[in-house]
Structure formats: structure tokens, C-alpha cells
Design an enzyme around this catalytic site. Structure first.
Site, short mmCIF file in Angstrom:
data_model
loop_
_atom_site.label_atom_id
_atom_site.label_comp_id
_atom_site.label_asym_id
_atom_site.label_seq_id
_atom_site.Cartn_x
_atom_site.Cartn_y
_atom_site.Cartn_z
N HIS A 109 -8.86 1.67 -7.55
CA HIS A 109 -8.79 2.73 -6.53
C HIS A 109 -10.19 3.33 -6.31
O HIS A 109 -10.56 3.64 -5.18
CB HIS A 109 -7.84 3.85 -6.97
CG HIS A 109 -6.40 3.44 -7.05
ND1 HIS A 109 -5.73 3.34 -8.24
CD2 HIS A 109 -5.51 3.12 -6.08
CE1 HIS A 109 -4.48 2.98 -8.01
NE2 HIS A 109 -4.32 2.83 -6.72
N GLN A 132 1.16 -6.73 1.58
CA GLN A 132 1.19 -5.36 2.09
C GLN A 132 0.07 -5.16 3.12
O GLN A 132 0.29 -4.57 4.19
CB GLN A 132 1.01 -4.37 0.94
CG GLN A 132 0.73 -2.94 1.38
CD GLN A 132 0.73 -1.97 0.21
OE1 GLN A 132 1.76 -1.52 -0.21
NE2 GLN A 132 -0.45 -1.64 -0.31
#
Ligand code: PAF
Length: 281
Positions: A34, A153
Site C-alpha cells: 500500500h 479487480q
């Protein structure tokens, strides 16, 4: 920021003085993967642009028997990582804020969502598209960045953004890996020491199998290596067109070898790209 109004106002204020606005949607339990997305967002936004990170464990993308209740939540550590990376706004809404009483609308992408993880997790991508569309409408970013580990995704969200004319660039960022090759994931912390050691065999199996030149051989080799290396048979192994996600019979275009495996109670996904020139065309 916990409410739609405050984050929208903060972004609007900054949009007036600077641009672009870049969103990094996450479910928290932030890790180095992240952090790399946030850094990439900063590079895109520039010094004067705005980087927004959203942290929301989205209930609608979890199946009834999945790990919603157990999903790791590390709010303080998350905010620290965001601050260290110079994030301009962190949006941490409640479920009631995102899905107010009477909420009855969802978004479904019906082509790219069907196979791979979509086949194993019915309704998962509907939940993802719905929450990402809500986030896009709240933050109104110029671009949003998603990790390529979740390559289906990324493709699904890109298609949704295109089909619904969001006018938002949906960018992918290369998978960040541990030293032994395991793709970083918030779920890795579920793994016991023994499971963690076996998990490292998953990316190794994909990398080795991807050297073959025929999709059927790649699939059978990957299946065999994953099963022997991790001690679990994969949920799926597929070689698909990198754009359409359709299964391929020959490596005559950019392809992706994608797989999912459950080690103990932990479901891991990963993928490697296969260049078209790699196959005998
Ligand atoms: O990849 C994730 O963390 C989630 O699926 C996302 C994109 C934040 C939507 O909840």
C-alpha cells in the site's frame, strides 16, 4: 475524516488550488504494498496535487462464509503510514455512512467479473464495483491506483469506470513482494509460520510454470507445483488474455497466468504476466 461531506469538502478546497487528485482505495491493514501505491499516487499528483487514501473494510464484497469479521484492522498503524507518506487526506467512513439505511443500488460489471475469482466468490466484484463507484463519486479523483496483485479487480474497475464514463484514470501498480517472492497482502498475517513457508512456493510455482510455451502445459505444471509446494490444491489456475480475461489456447497475445490457493484458512491470489513473444506464434 469519517464523513462523506468532510472529505468531499477537503478535496474540493484543494482541487481549487491545485490538481490532480489521486485516490488510493484500501481496506486498511496497510503494508509496504500500500505504501508503494501511496508513493505512486504522490508521483502522479505531483507536489501540489492531492493524495487521498480511503480505508474501509467493505462488507458487500465479502461472502457469508468469508473473513469480514476477522479481516485485520490496524487503524493507528494505518494512519501513521499515511502520514509518513505525506497523504493529504485519509477517508475512513463507517459502514452506515457508505451504506445508509435504505441503500438499494449496486453496480455490476458482467463480463470480466465472471471467471477466476468471480467464479469462486459470487457477488464479490459487485461489492467491489459498488464501493469503488461510491468512492469515485465522493472523492471525484482524476486518477485512482490499484495493485496488480488483484489483477482481475483492476480490469473490472477499469471496465466499470470506462462503461459509466467516470472520466477517472484507473492505474495499476506492480505487485510488491516479500524477499522470498510472496505477494504482499493484508491477509498474509493470517498465515502460521509453517503456512508462511509453504506460501512462498506459490509465486515460485507460477514463475516456473510461466516459462512453458503452451497454456495447457503451463496450467498443468502450475497446478502440480502449487499442490506439491504449498500442500493445497489451487482453487483455480488459468492462462487468460490480459485484456479480456478470456482463457487462451495459445500464447498469441499478452497473457496472464493467474491462480488462487487456500493455505490453511488463508486464501491467496497471485499472477504473472506472459509476453506474447514468449510463445511460439
Ligand atoms: O483491493 C482492495 O483493498 C478492495 O477490494 C478495494 C479496492 C479497496 C475495494 O474495497
Amino acid at each position: 475524516m469519517r464523513t462523506l461531506g468532510t472529505v468531499a469538502e477537503a478535496v474540493e478546497f484543494r482541487r481549487n488550488c491545485s490538481s490532480p487528485v489521486v485516490l488510493v482505495p484500501t481496506m486498511g491493514a496497510l503494508h509496504a504494498g500500500h505504501a508503494a501505491l501511496i508513493d505512486a499516487a504522490r508521483i502522479r499528483a505531483g507536489k501540489n496535487g492531492t493524495v487521498v487514501v480511503s480505508i474501509f473494510v467493505n462488507p458487500t464484497q465479502f461472502g457469508a462464509k468469508e473473513d469480514l469479521a476477522d479481516y485485520p484492522r490496524t487503524p493507528e498503524a494505518d494512519l501513521k503510514i499515511c502520514a509518513e507518506r505525506g497523504t493529504d487526506a485519509v477517508f475512513v467512513p463507517t459502514a452506515e455512512e457508505m451504506y445508509p439505511p435504505g441503500d438499494a443500488t449496486s453496480i455490476e460489471e458482467t463480463a470480466l467479473s465472471r471467471g477466476l475469482c468471480g467464479a469462486q466468490r459470487p457477488g464479490h466484484f459487485r461489492g467491489v464495483c459498488t464501493v469503488v463507484a461510491k468512492l469515485f463519486n465522493i472523492v471525484r479523483p482524476d486518477a485512482a491506483i490499484f495493485g496488480e496483485k488483484d489483477f482481475q479487480q483492476l480490469a473490472v474497475v477499469r471496465r466499470m469506470a470506462r462503461d459509466l464514463f467516470f472520466g477517472i484514470e484507473v492505474a495499476g501498480h506492480p505487485t510488491v513482494r516479500e524477499a522470498d517472492g510472496l505477494a504482499m497482502s493484508s491477509r498474509n498475517r493470517y498465515l502460521s509460520t509453517d503456512e508462511r513457508a509453504r506460501a512462498a512456493q506459490f509465486p515460485a510455482a507460477l514463475t516456473c510454470a510461466a516459462k512453458e510455451t503452451n497454456p495447457a502445459v503451463i496450467i498443468s505444471k502450475a497446478t502440480d507445483l502449487i499442490t506439491r509446494g504449498t500442500g493445497s490444491s489451487p482453487e483455480y489456475v488459468a492462462v487468460v488474455d490480459a485484456e479480456t480475461l478470456e482463457p487462451l489456447q495459445a500464447l498469441d497475445r499478452p497473457a496472464v497466468l493467474a491462480a488462487a490457493v487456500k493455505i490453511g484458512q488463508t486464501r491467496l491470489i497471485d499472477n504473472v504476466r506472459i509476453a506474447p513473444s514468449h510463445g511460439k506464434i
